[in-house]
Design a protein around this motif. Structure first.
Motif, PDB file in Angstrom:
ATOM      1  N   PHE A 162      -4.757 -52.847 -29.758  1.00  0.00           N
ATOM      2  CA  PHE A 162      -3.369 -52.611 -30.130  1.00  0.00           C
ATOM      3  C   PHE A 162      -2.493 -52.575 -28.869  1.00  0.00           C
ATOM      4  O   PHE A 162      -2.783 -51.844 -27.920  1.00  0.00           O
ATOM      5  N   PRO A 163      -1.443 -53.382 -28.822  1.00  0.00           N
ATOM      6  CA  PRO A 163      -0.594 -53.450 -27.619  1.00  0.00           C
ATOM      7  C   PRO A 163       0.338 -52.250 -27.521  1.00  0.00           C
ATOM      8  O   PRO A 163       1.439 -52.238 -28.065  1.00  0.00           O
ATOM      9  N   ARG A 164      -0.069 -51.231 -26.779  1.00  0.00           N
ATOM     10  CA  ARG A 164       0.697 -49.986 -26.703  1.00  0.00           C
ATOM     11  C   ARG A 164       2.082 -50.175 -26.095  1.00  0.00           C
ATOM     12  O   ARG A 164       3.003 -49.410 -26.367  1.00  0.00           O
ATOM     13  N   TRP A 165       2.233 -51.195 -25.271  1.00  0.00           N
ATOM     14  CA  TRP A 165       3.519 -51.400 -24.619  1.00  0.00           C
ATOM     15  C   TRP A 165       4.625 -51.754 -25.616  1.00  0.00           C
ATOM     16  O   TRP A 165       5.810 -51.688 -25.285  1.00  0.00           O
ATOM     17  N   LEU A 166       4.248 -52.132 -26.855  1.00  0.00           N
ATOM     18  CA  LEU A 166       5.271 -52.407 -27.868  1.00  0.00           C
ATOM     19  C   LEU A 166       6.158 -51.187 -28.119  1.00  0.00           C
ATOM     20  O   LEU A 166       7.304 -51.316 -28.540  1.00  0.00           O
ATOM     21  N   GLU A 167       5.598 -50.006 -27.861  1.00  0.00           N
ATOM     22  CA  GLU A 167       6.351 -48.777 -28.081  1.00  0.00           C
ATOM     23  C   GLU A 167       7.614 -48.708 -27.232  1.00  0.00           C
ATOM     24  O   GLU A 167       8.548 -47.966 -27.554  1.00  0.00           O
ATOM     25  N   THR A 168       7.648 -49.466 -26.165  1.00  0.00           N
ATOM     26  CA  THR A 168       8.776 -49.352 -25.236  1.00  0.00           C
ATOM     27  C   THR A 168       9.935 -50.281 -25.600  1.00  0.00           C
ATOM     28  O   THR A 168      10.957 -50.271 -24.902  1.00  0.00           O
ATOM     29  N   LEU A 169       9.786 -51.079 -26.660  1.00  0.00           N
ATOM     30  CA  LEU A 169      10.866 -51.987 -27.053  1.00  0.00           C
ATOM     31  C   LEU A 169      11.891 -51.220 -27.872  1.00  0.00           C
ATOM     32  O   LEU A 169      11.641 -50.872 -29.035  1.00  0.00           O
ATOM     33  N   PRO A 170      13.065 -50.953 -27.327  1.00  0.00           N
ATOM     34  CA  PRO A 170      13.999 -50.014 -27.957  1.00  0.00           C
ATOM     35  C   PRO A 170      14.704 -50.553 -29.191  1.00  0.00           C
ATOM     36  O   PRO A 170      15.190 -49.771 -30.006  1.00  0.00           O
ATOM     37  N   GLU A 171      14.756 -51.884 -29.369  1.00  0.00           N
ATOM     38  CA  GLU A 171      15.501 -52.461 -30.487  1.00  0.00           C
ATOM     39  C   GLU A 171      14.614 -53.002 -31.594  1.00  0.00           C
ATOM     40  O   GLU A 171      15.121 -53.510 -32.597  1.00  0.00           O
ATOM     41  N   LEU A 172      13.293 -52.888 -31.453  1.00  0.00           N
ATOM     42  CA  LEU A 172      12.374 -53.509 -32.402  1.00  0.00           C
ATOM     43  C   LEU A 172      12.515 -52.879 -33.790  1.00  0.00           C
ATOM     44  O   LEU A 172      12.361 -51.671 -33.956  1.00  0.00           O
ATOM     45  N   GLN A 173      12.788 -53.719 -34.790  1.00  0.00           N
ATOM     46  CA  GLN A 173      12.980 -53.254 -36.160  1.00  0.00           C
ATOM     47  C   GLN A 173      11.901 -53.763 -37.111  1.00  0.00           C
ATOM     48  O   GLN A 173      11.560 -53.083 -38.070  1.00  0.00           O
ATOM     49  N   VAL A 174      11.382 -54.965 -36.859  1.00  0.00           N
ATOM     50  CA  VAL A 174      10.370 -55.564 -37.738  1.00  0.00           C
ATOM     51  C   VAL A 174       9.178 -55.975 -36.886  1.00  0.00           C
ATOM     52  O   VAL A 174       9.311 -56.791 -35.971  1.00  0.00           O
ATOM     53  N   LEU A 175       7.999 -55.403 -37.186  1.00  0.00           N
ATOM     54  CA  LEU A 175       6.777 -55.703 -36.449  1.00  0.00           C
ATOM     55  C   LEU A 175       5.689 -56.090 -37.442  1.00  0.00           C
ATOM     56  O   LEU A 175       5.260 -55.279 -38.261  1.00  0.00           O
ATOM     57  N   VAL A 176       5.255 -57.363 -37.385  1.00  0.00           N
ATOM     58  CA  VAL A 176       4.226 -57.875 -38.294  1.00  0.00           C
ATOM     59  C   VAL A 176       3.068 -58.419 -37.464  1.00  0.00           C
ATOM     60  O   VAL A 176       3.230 -59.392 -36.727  1.00  0.00           O
ATOM     61  N   LEU A 177       1.903 -57.774 -37.584  1.00  0.00           N
ATOM     62  CA  LEU A 177       0.693 -58.200 -36.885  1.00  0.00           C
ATOM     63  C   LEU A 177      -0.458 -58.407 -37.868  1.00  0.00           C
ATOM     64  O   LEU A 177      -1.610 -58.509 -37.455  1.00  0.00           O
ATOM     65  N   ARG A 178      -0.177 -58.503 -39.134  1.00  0.00           N
ATOM     66  CA  ARG A 178      -1.202 -58.530 -40.169  1.00  0.00           C
ATOM     67  C   ARG A 178      -2.106 -59.762 -40.031  1.00  0.00           C
ATOM     68  O   ARG A 178      -1.743 -60.781 -39.448  1.00  0.00           O
ATOM     69  N   SER A 179      -3.325 -59.627 -40.595  1.00  0.00           N
ATOM     70  CA  SER A 179      -4.277 -60.729 -40.713  1.00  0.00           C
ATOM     71  C   SER A 179      -4.556 -61.406 -39.376  1.00  0.00           C
ATOM     72  O   SER A 179      -4.391 -62.618 -39.230  1.00  0.00           O
ATOM     73  N   ASN A 180      -4.964 -60.584 -38.401  1.00  0.00           N
ATOM     74  CA  ASN A 180      -5.464 -61.077 -37.137  1.00  0.00           C
ATOM     75  C   ASN A 180      -6.828 -60.436 -36.875  1.00  0.00           C
ATOM     76  O   ASN A 180      -7.528 -60.066 -37.826  1.00  0.00           O
ATOM     77  N   LYS A 181      -7.199 -60.315 -35.624  1.00  0.00           N
ATOM     78  CA  LYS A 181      -8.474 -59.694 -35.262  1.00  0.00           C
ATOM     79  C   LYS A 181      -8.237 -58.546 -34.293  1.00  0.00           C
ATOM     80  O   LYS A 181      -8.986 -58.349 -33.331  1.00  0.00           O
ATOM     81  N   LEU A 182      -7.188 -57.770 -34.563  1.00  0.00           N
ATOM     82  CA  LEU A 182      -6.903 -56.610 -33.733  1.00  0.00           C
ATOM     83  C   LEU A 182      -7.954 -55.541 -33.988  1.00  0.00           C
ATOM     84  O   LEU A 182      -8.366 -55.318 -35.131  1.00  0.00           O
ATOM     85  N   HIS A 183      -8.370 -54.851 -32.939  1.00  0.00           N
ATOM     86  CA  HIS A 183      -9.412 -53.846 -33.075  1.00  0.00           C
ATOM     87  C   HIS A 183      -9.110 -52.668 -32.161  1.00  0.00           C
ATOM     88  O   HIS A 183      -8.219 -52.725 -31.327  1.00  0.00           O
ATOM     89  N   CYS A 184      -9.814 -51.582 -32.350  1.00  0.00           N
ATOM     90  CA  CYS A 184      -9.731 -50.315 -31.604  1.00  0.00           C
ATOM     91  C   CYS A 184      -9.051 -49.270 -32.468  1.00  0.00           C
ATOM     92  O   CYS A 184      -8.514 -49.549 -33.550  1.00  0.00           O
ATOM     93  N   PHE A 185      -9.075 -48.048 -31.967  1.00  0.00           N
ATOM     94  CA  PHE A 185      -8.382 -46.956 -32.622  1.00  0.00           C
ATOM     95  C   PHE A 185      -6.902 -47.041 -32.295  1.00  0.00           C
ATOM     96  O   PHE A 185      -6.521 -47.350 -31.162  1.00  0.00           O
ATOM     97  N   LEU A 186      -6.079 -46.753 -33.277  1.00  0.00           N
ATOM     98  CA  LEU A 186      -4.645 -46.704 -33.012  1.00  0.00           C
ATOM     99  C   LEU A 186      -4.363 -45.564 -32.052  1.00  0.00           C
ATOM    100  O   LEU A 186      -4.878 -44.448 -32.240  1.00  0.00           O
ATOM    101  N   PRO A 187      -3.582 -45.790 -31.031  1.00  0.00           N
ATOM    102  CA  PRO A 187      -3.311 -44.740 -30.045  1.00  0.00           C
ATOM    103  C   PRO A 187      -2.282 -43.750 -30.567  1.00  0.00           C
ATOM    104  O   PRO A 187      -1.495 -44.054 -31.462  1.00  0.00           O
ATOM    105  N   SER A 188      -2.299 -42.570 -30.004  1.00  0.00           N
ATOM    106  CA  SER A 188      -1.203 -41.647 -30.284  1.00  0.00           C
ATOM    107  C   SER A 188       0.020 -42.114 -29.516  1.00  0.00           C
ATOM    108  O   SER A 188      -0.098 -42.768 -28.476  1.00  0.00           O
TER     109      SER A 188
END
Length: 269
Positions: A162-188
C-alpha cells in the motif's frame, strides 16, 4: 474542409459522428479538438502542436502510443480512453507538459509499468489508467502531483504494497486501486490530516489485510461535509467544460459515473 482555416481554425468538434479515418490534422492554431465517440480506426493521429484539449476516446484506435505525443507541450486535457492502444506508456508522459491536468488512458491494452517520471512541477488533477494490463509498482513520483483530485489505477496487474505516501496528497478526492495485486497490512495513518478531502475509496479485490485505518474515515471531511450553501456540482475543469468520470463497484455492480457529483461518497473494500 481539411484545407479550410489552416491558420485560423481553433475549435473543432466532430464527436458522436460516424468518422472512420483521420488521415491528417493540418490546422496550425487549433486549441480544442474533440473527436470522441466515432469509429476512427488505425493508429493514433497526432494533434496539432498548439492543441490544449484533445479527446479521441471511444474509438477503435490500435497500435502503440508514440513518444511524439510529448511534443504537444500546450496540452491540458489528453483523453485517449476506450480504444485498443497497446504497448508501454512513454516515460515522457510524466513530465512533458506543465499544463497537463487530465491524463485519461483507461480501457486500453497498455502493458509494462507506469513511468516514475512525474516531476515537482506536476499539475495533474486527474489520472485514470483503469482497465489496462499495467504491472509493477505505483510510482512514488506521483507524490509530486499535489493538485491530484482523482487517481484511478483499478483493474490492472499492479503488484505493490500500500503506497503510504498517498496520504500526503491534500486534494485527493477519488482513489480507486481495486482489482490489482496490492498486498500487506494496511498501515495506520501517520498524520491527523491524512486525505482530508477523500470521498470515494475503492481497495476491493486485492490482498490487503488488517483493519481499515480509522484515520481515513475520521479525516474524510469531504465524505460528510456538504457544501455550505447546500448545493452541488460536478468534478471537472471549468475552462473546457470537461467532467471527470470514474468506474466504481457499488453493491456488487460495476457502474460508470459519467459525472461525479462533489457530494458523492463511496467506500468499497
Amino acid at each position: 474542409m481539411l484545407n479550410k482555416g489552416l491558420d485560423t481554425l481553433s475549435y473543432l468538434n466532430l464527436s458522436h459522428d460516424f468518422q472512420t479515418h483521420i488521415e491528417r490534422l493540418p490546422w496550425k492554431n487549433m486549441k480544442t479538438l474533440d473527436l470522441h465517440s466515432n469509429f476512427i480506426q488505425g493508429a493514433l493521429p497526432l494533434p496539432p502542436l498548439t492543441v490544449s484539449f484533445f479527446s479521441i476516446s471511444n474509438n477503435s484506435l490500435i497500435g502503440e502510443l508514440s513518444s511524439l505525443i510529448c511534443n504537444r507541450t500546450s496540452v491540458e486535457i489528453l483523453d485517449l480512453s476506450y480504444n485498443n492502444l497497446n504497448g508501454t506508456i512513454p516515460p515522457c508522459l510524466g513530465n512533458f507538459s506543465k499544463r497537463l491536468s487530465v491524463l485519461d488512458l483507461r480501457m486500453n491494452r497498455f502493458q509494462g509499468t507506469i513511468p516514475d517520471t512525474f516531476d515537482q512541477k506536476c499539475g495533474l488533477n486527474n489520472i485514470n489508467f483503469n482497465g489496462n494490463e499495467l504491472e509493477g509498482s505505483i510510482p512514488p513520483s506521483l507524490v509530486h502531483c499535489r493538485n491530484m483530485q482523482v487517481l484511478d489505477l483499478g483493474n490492472n496487474k499492479i503488484k505493490d504494497t500500500f503506497p503510504r505516501w498517498l496520504e500526503t496528497l491534500p486534494e485527493l478526492q477519488v482513489l480507486v486501486l481495486r482489482s490489482n495485486k496490492l498486498h500487506c497490512f494496511l498501515p495506520s495513518t501517520t498524520t491527523n490530516h491524512s486525505l482530508p478531502e477523500l470521498r470515494t475509496l475503492d481497495f476491493a479485490n486485492n490482498d490487503l489485510a488488517g483493519p481499515l485505518p480509522k484515520g481515513y474515515v475520521e479525516n474524510m471531511k469531504g465524505m460528510w461535509n456538504l457544501d455550505e450553501q447546500g448545493t452541488s456540482s460536478y468534478m471537472g475543469t471549468r475552462n473546457f467544460s470537461y467532467h471527470y468520470s470514474v468506474s466504481l463497484t457499488i453493491k456488487g455492480f460495476e457502474i460508470k459515473l459519467e459525472k461525479i457529483l462533489t457530494i458523492f461518497a463511496s467506500i468499497d473494500l
